[in-house]
Write an enzyme that holds these catalytic residues in place. Structure first.
Site, PDB file in Angstrom:
ATOM      1  N   ASN A  21       0.411   1.365   5.658  1.00  0.00           N
ATOM      2  CA  ASN A  21       1.308  -0.110   5.078  1.00  0.00           C
ATOM      3  C   ASN A  21       2.568  -0.706   5.519  1.00  0.00           C
ATOM      4  O   ASN A  21       2.344  -0.071   6.478  1.00  0.00           O
ATOM      5  CB  ASN A  21       2.032   1.084   4.355  1.00  0.00           C
ATOM      6  CG  ASN A  21       3.155   0.320   3.031  1.00  0.00           C
ATOM      7  OD1 ASN A  21       4.028   0.827   3.173  1.00  0.00           O
ATOM      8  ND2 ASN A  21       3.222  -0.263   2.628  1.00  0.00           N
ATOM      9  N   GLY A  22       1.724  -2.143   5.247  1.00  0.00           N
ATOM     10  CA  GLY A  22       2.665  -3.267   6.041  1.00  0.00           C
ATOM     11  C   GLY A  22       1.392  -3.883   5.928  1.00  0.00           C
ATOM     12  O   GLY A  22       0.444  -4.658   6.041  1.00  0.00           O
ATOM     13  N   TYR A  60      12.483  -4.483  -6.958  1.00  0.00           N
ATOM     14  CA  TYR A  60      11.040  -4.366  -7.489  1.00  0.00           C
ATOM     15  C   TYR A  60      10.152  -2.892  -6.755  1.00  0.00           C
ATOM     16  O   TYR A  60       9.663  -2.703  -7.581  1.00  0.00           O
ATOM     17  CB  TYR A  60      10.833  -5.953  -6.993  1.00  0.00           C
ATOM     18  CG  TYR A  60       9.136  -5.911  -7.944  1.00  0.00           C
ATOM     19  CD1 TYR A  60       8.916  -5.340  -9.407  1.00  0.00           C
ATOM     20  CD2 TYR A  60       8.150  -5.480  -7.368  1.00  0.00           C
ATOM     21  CE1 TYR A  60       7.785  -5.282  -9.656  1.00  0.00           C
ATOM     22  CE2 TYR A  60       6.230  -6.107  -7.606  1.00  0.00           C
ATOM     23  CZ  TYR A  60       6.454  -6.131  -9.360  1.00  0.00           C
ATOM     24  OH  TYR A  60       5.450  -5.867  -9.486  1.00  0.00           O
ATOM     25  N   GLY A  78       0.079   0.539  -4.783  1.00  0.00           N
ATOM     26  CA  GLY A  78      -1.893  -0.076  -4.469  1.00  0.00           C
ATOM     27  C   GLY A  78      -2.198  -0.260  -5.900  1.00  0.00           C
ATOM     28  O   GLY A  78      -2.919   0.943  -5.967  1.00  0.00           O
ATOM     29  N   CYS A 131       0.477  -0.968   0.108  1.00  0.00           N
ATOM     30  CA  CYS A 131       0.093  -0.403   0.117  1.00  0.00           C
ATOM     31  C   CYS A 131       1.162   1.011   0.241  1.00  0.00           C
ATOM     32  O   CYS A 131       2.181   0.868   0.410  1.00  0.00           O
ATOM     33  CB  CYS A 131      -0.826   0.010   0.995  1.00  0.00           C
ATOM     34  SG  CYS A 131      -2.156  -0.884   1.570  1.00  0.00           S
TER      35      CYS A 131
END
Ligand code: SF4
Length: 473
Positions: free
Chosen positions: A115-116, A255, A40, A14
């Protein structure tokens, strides 16, 4: 048939953004989310505050779909805003689980964007539900909101500290109250989180590429285990326990993050090139041209070409305009989904010994189809070079990998994978080479998907399987 296109990449988790002290904070957050779209693409949302109320707009789809008309921004009033782009790694997809999440607490409304992945959210959720909490979503993020709302501490910082004593896992957060913007990074610092400003406006974002679009300057990263509070008194910082050696996600360099972002103290582009230079030294090959599997491997292919002295070419063209789904013909061939996305440049490939550079291999299914297309375009030899080590273990900290059995490198040798791909040679970057490419990397990075050394013990990780039975290998 409207079928999701074949995609064999680990999905980004995210993105979060926070804006404080701008008369049109929601619009600034929107710009930031636009730059962070790669992290995301399932849903997007913004919550703003004018000091009296929180205003929310969420939806399914890309940022441009969700915020498709200017009227939305007239409703998202205020000087403070947080935003989120979601790819679901816990909980179901759908607008109910879209973020930011909002809850009413005794001090007024609170909004959060995450995020996570938390790895003990099931256990905490059970405890909270036993105490009468009513959950509105199936996301792990909501437990943080409930812990905050239930805390008896009077100051928000103490309530946050109490909450973070309980949660385990990866969390880079932005939190909004009516008057405050708060940014938090977990003690391991798995995910990046940057702090910046544009004039008198303060910003927090998952990656610095958001600041570039907004025209903001990068100040510094939010430190692992730091709570940054921004309100009318200014900017203040606190830290919380436990104190551990950070284990930042090395896959962000391979990436996930954009090459034009600065994360974990380095430019992503520079580190990505170092990976591929090292790859060229570790895995040399006699060939005529080098090309990338676009776009994520472009930088890696350039680095490989520069170091090996083999000419860089554009050997594959990627269609950028297909979106996430495509109406497939009734009787489509097996490789059709790959052909929709990639087309080999025959004039470049024919009669050549080619090196195709990829940043990572997950299942290997897309790459196998791709090598068939390249063979059909007339390649004399195909050599695949991968700018990361074999992925053998799933991620529990916010990246959506398939189960361990689905990872092609799990239980298969490099030679097995080469035969599966039907290529002339296959070479991966070694783990030593990966770590040697990042300055000061010793012990400060998570490489668990390569070596199985999980920073948070697997016993705890398994708790997550109760919430998401399909996620754990
Ligand atoms: Fe990143 Fe892999 Fe660690 Fe997950 S397991 S945090 S993807 S390095």
């Amino acid at each position: 048939m409207n079928i999701e296109l074949l995609d064999d990449k680990p999905h980004e988790n995210c993105a979060v953004i926070g804006v404080y002290n701008h008369q049109d904070a929601a619009r600034i957050a929107y710009q930031g989310l636009f730059a962070l779209q790669h992290r995301g693409q399932e849903s997007s949302g913004i919550v703003s505050s004018d000091g009296h109320f929180l205003y929310k707009h969420l939806g399914i789809g890309l940022v441009s779909d969700v915020f498709s008309n200017v009227e939305i921004f007239k409703r998202l009033k205020g000087h403070l805003a947080i935003g989120h782009n979601r790819y679901s790694t816990t909980g179901a997809s759908g607008v109910t689980n879209a973020q930011p999440l909002v809850v009413n607490s005794k001090d007024g409304p609170l909004a959060i964007a995450h995020n996570g992945n938390l790895i003990n959210s099931y256990q905490i959720r059970q405890e909270l539900e036993a105490a009468g909490a009513l959950f509105q979503t199936t996301t792990d993020t909501e437990v943080i909101l409930h812990l905050l709302a239930h805390s008896k501490a009077t100051h928000i910082i103490d309530r946050l500290k109490q909450s973070f004593e309980k949660v385990k896992g990866a969390f880079s957060l932005v939190i909004a109250t009516r008057h405050k913007l708060i940014a938090v990074r977990d003690p391991y610092g798995f995910r990046p989180l940057a702090f910046g400003r544009r004039g008198d406006t303060w910003l927090v974002a998952s990656e610095t590429c958001a600041f570039d679009l907004i025209g903001a300057e990068f100040i510094r990263e939010i430190n692992p285990g730091e709570i940054l509070l921004i309100d009318e008194s200014g900017v203040s910082s606190a830290s919380f326990e436990p104190r551990v050696t950070p284990r930042k996600c090395i896959f962000e360099f391979i990436y996930f993050s954009r090459p034009d972002s600065y994360i974990f103290g380095h430019m992503v582009d520079k580190i990505r090139r170092k990976f591929s230079r090292r790859l060229a030294l570790e895995q040399p090959v006699d060939a005529d041209i080098v090309f990338a599997v676009p776009d994520s491997s472009n930088t890696a292919a350039l680095g490989y070409a520069n170091t090996s002295g083999i000419r860089f070419e554009i050997g594959l063209i990627r269609n950028h305009y297909i979106g996430r789904t495509f109406i497939l013909p009734e009787q489509s061939e097996r490789d059709f989904r790959v052909r929709v996305k990639f087309n080999p440049v025959q004039g470049v490939i024919q009669d050549r010994r080619v090196v195709m550079v990829e940043d990572s291999i997950v299942r290997g299914t897309t790459l196998k189809q791709l090598t068939k297309l390249i063979r059909r375009a007339g390649a004399r030899e195909i050599h695949v070079r991968v700018s990361s080590p074999p992925i053998r273990y799933p991620c529990y900290y916010g990246m959506d990998f398939p189960t361990q059995q689905e990872l092609i490198a799990y239980n298969h040798t490099v030679e097995d994978v080469r035969k599966f791909l039907e290529v002339d040679s296959l070479g991966y970057l070694s783990l030593e080479g990966l770590l040697a490419s990042v300055p000061d990397s010793e012990k400060s990075f998570c490489c668990a998907c390569f070596d199985g050394d999980y920073p948070i013990p697997p016993e705890r990780v398994r708790e997550k399987s109760k919430l998401m039975p399909n996620f754990i290998a």
